[in-house]
Design a protein around this motif. Sequence first.
Motif, PDB file in Angstrom:
ATOM      1  N   SER A  62       9.627   8.409  26.943  1.00 58.02           N
ATOM      2  CA  SER A  62      10.330   9.010  28.089  1.00 58.02           C
ATOM      3  C   SER A  62       9.630  10.255  28.597  1.00 58.02           C
ATOM      4  CB  SER A  62      11.776   9.342  27.705  1.00 58.02           C
ATOM      5  OG  SER A  62      12.495   8.169  27.382  1.00 58.02           O
ATOM      6  N   GLY A  63       9.014  11.008  27.707  1.00 56.35           N
ATOM      7  CA  GLY A  63       8.321  12.226  28.113  1.00 56.35           C
ATOM      8  C   GLY A  63       7.063  11.982  28.904  1.00 56.35           C
ATOM      9  N   PHE A  64       6.648  10.712  29.036  1.00 59.00           N
ATOM     10  CA  PHE A  64       5.442  10.379  29.784  1.00 59.00           C
ATOM     11  C   PHE A  64       5.763   9.641  31.082  1.00 59.00           C
ATOM     12  CE2 PHE A  64       3.719  10.174  25.259  1.00 59.00           C
ATOM     13  CZ  PHE A  64       3.424  11.532  25.261  1.00 59.00           C
ATOM     14  N   VAL A  65       7.007   9.740  31.546  1.00 55.47           N
ATOM     15  CA  VAL A  65       7.393   9.181  32.846  1.00 55.47           C
ATOM     16  C   VAL A  65       7.144  10.244  33.904  1.00 55.47           C
ATOM     17  CG1 VAL A  65       9.324   8.357  34.264  1.00 55.47           C
ATOM     18  CG2 VAL A  65       9.112   7.623  31.875  1.00 55.47           C
ATOM     19  N   GLY A  66       6.398   9.870  34.925  1.00 54.76           N
ATOM     20  CA  GLY A  66       6.111  10.801  36.008  1.00 54.76           C
ATOM     21  C   GLY A  66       4.782  10.487  36.654  1.00 54.76           C
ATOM     22  N   ASP A  71       6.097   4.708  35.186  1.00 55.99           N
ATOM     23  CA  ASP A  71       7.159   4.680  36.195  1.00 55.99           C
ATOM     24  C   ASP A  71       8.529   4.587  35.545  1.00 55.99           C
ATOM     25  OD1 ASP A  71       5.768   4.345  39.021  1.00 55.99           O
ATOM     26  OD2 ASP A  71       4.632   3.172  37.559  1.00 55.99           O
ATOM     27  N   ALA A  72       8.589   4.016  34.357  1.00 58.40           N
ATOM     28  CA  ALA A  72       9.867   3.915  33.649  1.00 58.40           C
ATOM     29  C   ALA A  72       9.616   3.747  32.162  1.00 58.40           C
ATOM     30  CB  ALA A  72      10.709   2.751  34.176  1.00 58.40           C
ATOM     31  N   ALA A  73      10.595   4.189  31.369  1.00 58.49           N
ATOM     32  CA  ALA A  73      10.567   4.011  29.917  1.00 58.49           C
ATOM     33  C   ALA A  73      11.925   3.501  29.469  1.00 58.49           C
ATOM     34  CB  ALA A  73      10.242   5.336  29.221  1.00 58.49           C
ATOM     35  N   CYS A  74      11.886   2.567  28.517  1.00 60.77           N
ATOM     36  CA  CYS A  74      13.107   1.948  27.999  1.00 60.77           C
ATOM     37  C   CYS A  74      13.289   2.352  26.538  1.00 60.77           C
ATOM     38  CB  CYS A  74      13.028   0.428  28.105  1.00 60.77           C
ATOM     39  SG  CYS A  74      12.752  -0.170  29.786  1.00 60.77           S
ATOM     40  N   PRO A  75      14.178   3.301  26.244  1.00 60.99           N
ATOM     41  CA  PRO A  75      14.391   3.726  24.866  1.00 60.99           C
ATOM     42  C   PRO A  75      15.487   2.915  24.177  1.00 60.99           C
ATOM     43  CG  PRO A  75      15.457   5.256  26.366  1.00 60.99           C
ATOM     44  CD  PRO A  75      14.881   4.153  27.203  1.00 60.99           C
ATOM     45  N   THR A 322       4.312  15.050  33.996  1.00 62.92           N
ATOM     46  CA  THR A 322       5.427  14.488  33.248  1.00 62.92           C
ATOM     47  C   THR A 322       6.063  15.612  32.433  1.00 62.92           C
ATOM     48  OG1 THR A 322       4.170  13.969  31.237  1.00 62.92           O
ATOM     49  CG2 THR A 322       4.118  12.325  33.022  1.00 62.92           C
ATOM     50  N   ALA A 323       7.129  15.284  31.721  1.00 63.07           N
ATOM     51  CA  ALA A 323       7.757  16.306  30.898  1.00 63.07           C
ATOM     52  C   ALA A 323       6.831  16.795  29.789  1.00 63.07           C
ATOM     53  CB  ALA A 323       9.051  15.755  30.294  1.00 63.07           C
TER      54      ALA A 323
END
Length: 329
Positions: A62-66, A71-75, A322-323
């Motif tokens: 999730s921290g690499f979305v951006g 474009d998306a991450a599914c945790p 990204t974050a």
Amino acid sequence: MKKFINSVDTLLNESLSGFAMAHADIVRFNEEPHFISRQAPTQSGKVALISGGGSGHEPLHSGFVGHGMLDAACPGQIFTSPTPNQMMAAAQAVENGGGVLFIVKNYAGDVMNFEMAAEMIDCSNATVFVNDDVSLPKNHSTGRRGVAGTLIVEKVVGAAAENGKDLAACKAIGERVNEATASMGVAMTSCTVPALGKPTFILNDDEIEMGVGIHGERGRETIPIKSATEIVEQLSTAIEEELKPKKNQPALLHINGFGATPLIELHLIYNLAAQFWQKRGVDIRRSLVGNYTTSLDMAGCSITLSLLDEDLLKLWDAPVHTAALRWGM
């Protein structure tokens, strides 16, 4: 077990809500089914990159979305694969005419669920499987695991997609980076999964675990603790035997913490690893040190070497926002 937690059942949802609030300029959180996606729209025709896996590895994924990466991450739940429904919903939200590229760590559950989603989504799609963990043999029954090298694949392919490369080209670049990347990790302690409430394995004070993955599982051997120099040589030798880098080969050296190792130790590991490769003529052009692909509160680290040519180095250097990774913007 001491954790900042209200309930095991609500931990993931509360964490993702907080993550999205803290980085509201970059991402948004879709609560049902769970996925994190970019806040800003992308250009029409851009390949959409989607990754994911069990939680507990933050900031991966999730921290690499951006911009410049996913474009998306599914945790999924902690150390549990996300569901095909999550992946399908994420694909529908971010696909923008260029198709979808799934970047998948090679774990049985992740592979199975992403393959199911790929069969069901109504758009062009392809998959890159990451299997950089050289602690397992190539002929292992389930193949080698995807670990810290996943970040490098996501960053390089993310830049290619941002630059307008099509789906086939992005897949080829991802596979090329994966083939040129090798990792191996070591643990000083195990981690504590909240639902379990105790460490997943126990090490004595004079023991370390060589070849660990990122899910709190044991590695390939338990050995007496050694000096940092000896540990780095053992990890780096396994990587060298796999990649066989040539003299003057440009490379990226990534030292990844598993969540509970301080930066003072990670930078010491970097110093030793860089000396190891420089003595062998490898040209360390880029570096990344920190906790990026974690295993909850595990103390330990991994070493990743990625052999990159000038074109791949440019993609690594390309702007990213990204974050967890930010430069060039």
